[in-house]
Design a protein around this motif. Structure first.
Motif, PDB file in Angstrom:
ATOM      1  N   SER A 196      -5.342  -2.032   4.365  1.00  0.00           N
ATOM      2  CA  SER A 196      -4.145  -1.199   4.228  1.00  0.00           C
ATOM      3  C   SER A 196      -2.949  -1.962   4.792  1.00  0.00           C
ATOM      4  O   SER A 196      -3.095  -2.830   5.658  1.00  0.00           O
ATOM      5  CB  SER A 196      -4.323   0.135   4.960  1.00  0.00           C
ATOM      6  OG  SER A 196      -4.567  -0.071   6.331  1.00  0.00           O
ATOM      7  N   LEU A 197      -1.740  -1.620   4.303  1.00  0.00           N
ATOM      8  CA  LEU A 197      -0.518  -2.302   4.709  1.00  0.00           C
ATOM      9  C   LEU A 197       0.578  -1.255   4.937  1.00  0.00           C
ATOM     10  O   LEU A 197       0.812  -0.417   4.070  1.00  0.00           O
ATOM     11  CB  LEU A 197      -0.080  -3.279   3.608  1.00  0.00           C
ATOM     12  CG  LEU A 197       1.242  -4.028   3.825  1.00  0.00           C
ATOM     13  CD1 LEU A 197       1.089  -5.024   4.973  1.00  0.00           C
ATOM     14  CD2 LEU A 197       1.654  -4.748   2.537  1.00  0.00           C
ATOM     15  N   PRO A 198       1.251  -1.296   6.102  1.00  0.00           N
ATOM     16  CA  PRO A 198       2.356  -0.365   6.329  1.00  0.00           C
ATOM     17  C   PRO A 198       3.452  -0.560   5.288  1.00  0.00           C
ATOM     18  O   PRO A 198       3.731  -1.679   4.846  1.00  0.00           O
ATOM     19  CB  PRO A 198       2.848  -0.728   7.731  1.00  0.00           C
ATOM     20  CG  PRO A 198       1.669  -1.365   8.382  1.00  0.00           C
ATOM     21  CD  PRO A 198       0.966  -2.115   7.289  1.00  0.00           C
ATOM     22  N   VAL A 199       4.115   0.546   4.872  1.00  0.00           N
ATOM     23  CA  VAL A 199       5.161   0.486   3.872  1.00  0.00           C
ATOM     24  C   VAL A 199       6.319   1.376   4.305  1.00  0.00           C
ATOM     25  O   VAL A 199       6.108   2.419   4.935  1.00  0.00           O
ATOM     26  CB  VAL A 199       4.628   0.914   2.485  1.00  0.00           C
ATOM     27  CG1 VAL A 199       4.175   2.363   2.497  1.00  0.00           C
ATOM     28  CG2 VAL A 199       5.676   0.678   1.401  1.00  0.00           C
ATOM     29  N   ALA A 200       7.552   0.969   3.977  1.00  0.00           N
ATOM     30  CA  ALA A 200       8.741   1.746   4.317  1.00  0.00           C
ATOM     31  C   ALA A 200       9.790   1.509   3.243  1.00  0.00           C
ATOM     32  O   ALA A 200       9.722   0.539   2.477  1.00  0.00           O
ATOM     33  CB  ALA A 200       9.280   1.340   5.686  1.00  0.00           C
ATOM     34  N   THR A 201      10.775   2.396   3.160  1.00  0.00           N
ATOM     35  CA  THR A 201      11.878   2.253   2.213  1.00  0.00           C
ATOM     36  C   THR A 201      13.143   1.883   2.974  1.00  0.00           C
ATOM     37  O   THR A 201      13.473   2.516   3.989  1.00  0.00           O
ATOM     38  CB  THR A 201      12.098   3.554   1.431  1.00  0.00           C
ATOM     39  OG1 THR A 201      10.904   3.887   0.721  1.00  0.00           O
ATOM     40  CG2 THR A 201      13.235   3.393   0.432  1.00  0.00           C
ATOM     41  N   GLU A 211       1.909   4.041   4.264  1.00  0.00           N
ATOM     42  CA  GLU A 211       0.824   3.054   4.215  1.00  0.00           C
ATOM     43  C   GLU A 211       0.312   2.915   2.789  1.00  0.00           C
ATOM     44  O   GLU A 211       0.094   3.901   2.088  1.00  0.00           O
ATOM     45  CB  GLU A 211      -0.313   3.498   5.140  1.00  0.00           C
ATOM     46  CG  GLU A 211      -1.467   2.515   5.218  1.00  0.00           C
ATOM     47  CD  GLU A 211      -2.537   3.015   6.166  1.00  0.00           C
ATOM     48  OE1 GLU A 211      -2.713   2.419   7.238  1.00  0.00           O
ATOM     49  OE2 GLU A 211      -3.196   4.023   5.826  1.00  0.00           O
ATOM     50  N   ILE A 212       0.141   1.667   2.345  1.00  0.00           N
ATOM     51  CA  ILE A 212      -0.477   1.368   1.057  1.00  0.00           C
ATOM     52  C   ILE A 212      -1.912   0.929   1.298  1.00  0.00           C
ATOM     53  O   ILE A 212      -2.175   0.070   2.144  1.00  0.00           O
ATOM     54  CB  ILE A 212       0.286   0.244   0.323  1.00  0.00           C
ATOM     55  CG1 ILE A 212       1.615   0.765  -0.214  1.00  0.00           C
ATOM     56  CG2 ILE A 212      -0.539  -0.300  -0.834  1.00  0.00           C
ATOM     57  CD1 ILE A 212       2.406  -0.277  -0.966  1.00  0.00           C
ATOM     58  N   GLU A 213      -2.825   1.544   0.562  1.00  0.00           N
ATOM     59  CA  GLU A 213      -4.235   1.149   0.635  1.00  0.00           C
ATOM     60  C   GLU A 213      -4.574   0.334  -0.604  1.00  0.00           C
ATOM     61  O   GLU A 213      -4.327   0.768  -1.732  1.00  0.00           O
ATOM     62  CB  GLU A 213      -5.128   2.377   0.733  1.00  0.00           C
ATOM     63  CG  GLU A 213      -4.922   3.185   2.005  1.00  0.00           C
ATOM     64  CD  GLU A 213      -5.815   4.411   2.060  1.00  0.00           C
ATOM     65  OE1 GLU A 213      -6.506   4.676   1.055  1.00  0.00           O
ATOM     66  OE2 GLU A 213      -5.801   5.096   3.091  1.00  0.00           O
TER      67      GLU A 213
END
Length: 726
Positions: A554-559, A504-506
């Motif tokens: 906040s935004l979910p984040v993944a690689t 998660e990116i805040e």
């Protein structure tokens, strides 16, 4: 290093104060210090005097003069004062008594400054209650005041210090002025001394030898009047003693200059009279103005008296030295530094040089206070010169290194070597080198001018010359209002790896131009081999309750997995490309200019580092248009007061249009950008990078500052200070 420089500047201020403290009042101090430690002769609790018999009954007038001079020669100024006071009681017109009292108080006041330095300097101890009481009694006796056992200042050194500065010292200075005025009516009077030592701490700075006469009286009155001006200016302000006393322990406990703005803002917030004009502040301000004008006149009269002397000058205290390299110098006679096994008999004092001099400064001060058009007091020519002269006197006597060591201050040996090694062909060398040094490292000092006449004739509290302050809603403590002209994202490289690990990116965004409620931000990730976003997601940031202009979400984040296809944008998760991110961008539409999205970006190298971190403090991208619509809107955090009257009489603030200069520092919301008509700046000489004053509506040449030009200049100066690597 910055803290050391600040300590040095503070010491120089105290040094000017010490040299100026030339009192002529009478006091009951019976100090017997002969080694410069200024110990008081009385034990604690002992009386200063009730005597059964007259101790001077068997002494003739000649005996009193001889013993008084012996006291001066051994730095036992308290005893010297007693003898000269008795002589003055017998003969109110005795020039010997008047001269003797003046010179006894020179030593007396220097000793007082030594004690004050111990209270407020960087080596000030945290006084226990009983030690503070002892210090209070000792200082009180020196100004002839007996303190009751329940006096509240006994347990608070700062309260005692304020009482001295605001009450006792002006009274002693007024006595001094009266005695000097009487000596001026005795033009033929002289006073010869074979030895007149001056100590700082335990160090014998120098010993003056020679005959004091009318010229020296004028010079002495010059510094006396200057001191009086300083005391009256301090007294013109309400110092909210209770508040200062409250923070004093924190200030002396490892002085941290970075805490000072918060301390001051807290005092301003909690004490509504702090730094406001005192009840008699207008009269005190005008008294300061008159004293400064008198100081300049006395210095010029003193030199004229030296020039008019026709007798043998070999035994005078001040004499005119030979003109060297277009520089006219005064020579102070006595015993000074040792060189080659011999004591040097004189030191050089700058009077009139090719570019700078005490005479020029005195004439400029006199003209400014007389209201002559265009004759403002100059930082370069008139304020820096006395500071440089003080440094030169220290260099010629005990050296800067020895003096700082006595104060417990360590300075870089290279700087000490630089100061001590400056050429001394003439007394003008030190001012020239100091000014060149400042110009090389910081800015051209000739860019700053002070209109003292305008300031003194508009008495106002210093409170109204400071930036606006209030409780900072984003920090929950008192502070001065600042404002960046560009949006600020609270996201950076350090948080990226953490964001990936927790999925998660805040994001936070501070934007004073943003709409109420929410802001939409598009966050994009780029692979190293593409200018097309690998993924882009739009997120809605909502206003944070209780915070000014702050939005967050906040935004979910993944690689992405290796060889995975590019994700579909808009699925609610920001997917980062496998193998690393080349850059991230954040773009949003600003309310003030819906047609021009604002984009901030961070570029990453192979190791994942970035040259641009999104954080509070980054004002703008380098290529942001300075004259775009973003800067045209009125800034809600920039306020100013009209300059057409005393600042404290103005009840409301008018928004000031932003000027569009994206400097590295925030703008301060100055209440009076000109500091009540005091400050003028020539932005052409300030050497601001990539800057043309005409582009932003500033006039060429010296101009009275406003909130924009003040902040612009401070931005540049703070940036230069931050880049110093001395």
């Amino acid at each position: 290093m910055r803290r050391t420089i600040l300590f040095l500047l503070a010491f120089l201020a105290v040094g000017v104060f010490a040299l100026a403290l030339q009192g002529c009042g009478s006091s009951g101090d019976d100090s017997t210090a002969t080694d410069g430690d200024n110990a008081d002769g009385d034990g604690e609790g002992e009386s200063d005097g009730d005597v059964e018999e007259d101790p001077f009954a068997d002494l003739s007038d000649a005996d009193l003069i001889e013993r008084g001079k012996e006291g001066l020669a051994t730095f036992t100024y308290g005893a010297a004062e007693d003898y000269f006071n008795e002589l003055l009681r017998r003969d109110p017109d005795s020039s010997d008594a008047l001269f003797g009292l003046c010179l006894a108080d020179v030593q007396h006041w220097v000793a007082l400054v030594n004690t004050l330095v111990g209270l407020i300097g960087p080596t000030a101890p945290p006084f226990p209650e009983d030690e503070a009481a002892a210090e209070a009694r000792r200082l009180a006796r020196r100004v002839g005041r007996i303190m009751a056992e329940d006096d509240p200042t006994l347990t608070d050194p700062l309260a005692m210090l304020l009482d001295l500065i605001l009450t006792d010292l002006p009274k002693l200075n007024e006595e001094q002025q009266a005695r000097l005025a009487k000596l001026k009516t005795m033009p033929e009077a002289t006073f010869a001394l074979t030895d007149f030592p001056v100590y700082f701490k335990n160090i014998k700075m120098f010993s003056i030898r020679g005959e004091w006469d009318l010229a020296d009286v004028y010079m002495l009155d010059g510094v006396t009047q200057a001191l009086y001006a300083v005391l009256k200016l301090i007294g013109s302000q309400d110092l909210a003693r209770a508040g200062l006393v409250h923070i004093y322990p924190e200030l002396i406990d490892g002085l941290d200059i970075t805490k000072l703005p918060a301390f001051v803002a807290t005092l301003l917030n909690n004490y509504e009279t702090f730094l406001a004009l005192a009840p008699d502040g207008a009269a005190s301000t005008m008294a300061a103005r008159d004293a400064l004008a008198a100081s300049a006149e006395d210095v010029l009269e003193g030199y004229a008296a030296i020039e008019a002397e026709t007798d043998d000058q070999g035994d005078d205290v001040f004499v005119i030295g030979p003109t060297q390299f277009q520089v006219k110098q005064l020579l102070l006679k006595g015993a000074f530094y040792e060189y080659g096994g011999e004591t040097y008999p004189e030191i050089k004092v700058l009077w009139e040089g090719a570019d700078y001099g005490l005479k020029q400064s005195a004439e400029q001060l006199r003209a400014d206070l007389a209201g002559e058009a265009g004759r403002r007091f100059r930082l370069q020519n008139d304020l820096l010169v006395p500071v440089a002269m003080l440094l030169d006197l220290i260099r010629q006597t005990i050296t800067l290194e020895q003096l700082l060591a006595s104060l417990g201050i360590d300075l870089d040996p290279e700087i000490l070597q630089l100061v001590d090694g400056i050429s001394a062909k003439t007394a003008e060398d030190m001012p020239k080198n100091i000014i060149s040094f400042i110009k090389l490292l910081l800015f051209d000092p000739s860019a700053i001018e002070l209109d003292l006449d305008a300031y003194f004739t508009r008495p106002a509290g210093l409170r109204d010359a400071l930036p606006n302050w209030e409780m900072d809603p984003n920090k929950d403590d008192a502070g001065f209002l600042t404002e960046y002209e560009c949006a600020r994202f609270g996201f950076g490289v350090d948080e990226l790896s953490k964001a990936v690990s927790k999925g998660e990116i805040e994001l936070t965004l501070d934007d004073p131009f943003g709409p109420e409620g929410e802001i939409q931000v598009t966050l994009s990730a780029f692979a190293s081999d593409s200018e097309t976003p690998y993924d882009a997601e739009t997120i809605t940031l909502t206003a944070v309750e209780g915070k000014v202009f702050r939005f967050a979400a906040s935004l979910p984040v993944a690689t992405a997995a290796e060889d995975a296809e590019a994700p579909a944008s808009g699925d609610g998760t920001l997917t980062l490309p496998a193998g690393g991110v080349a850059k991230l961008t954040a773009a949003y539409i600003e309310a003030s200019d819906p047609e021009a999205p604002l984009t901030l970006e961070s570029e990453y190298d192979e190791e994942g580092k970035t040259e641009r971190v999104w954080s509070e403090g980054l004002a703008c991208q380098e290529d942001t248009s300075r004259d775009g619509a973003h800067f045209a809107a009125a800034s809600p955090y920039l306020f100013t007061l009209p300059d057409d009257g005393p600042a404290e009489l103005q009840a409301s603030f008018a928004p000031l249009a932003a000027d569009g200069y994206p400097g590295p520092q925030p703008y301060l919301a100055w209440r009076s950008g000109s500091l009540n008509n005091l400050l003028w700046v020539d932005l052409d000489k300030a050497d601001l990078p990539d800057y043309d004053p005409a582009d932003y509506g500033f006039p060429s040449g010296p101009a009275k500052t406003d909130a924009r030009s003040m902040s612009l200049f401070l931005q540049f100066l703070l940036d230069k200070l931050g880049n110093l690597s001395l």
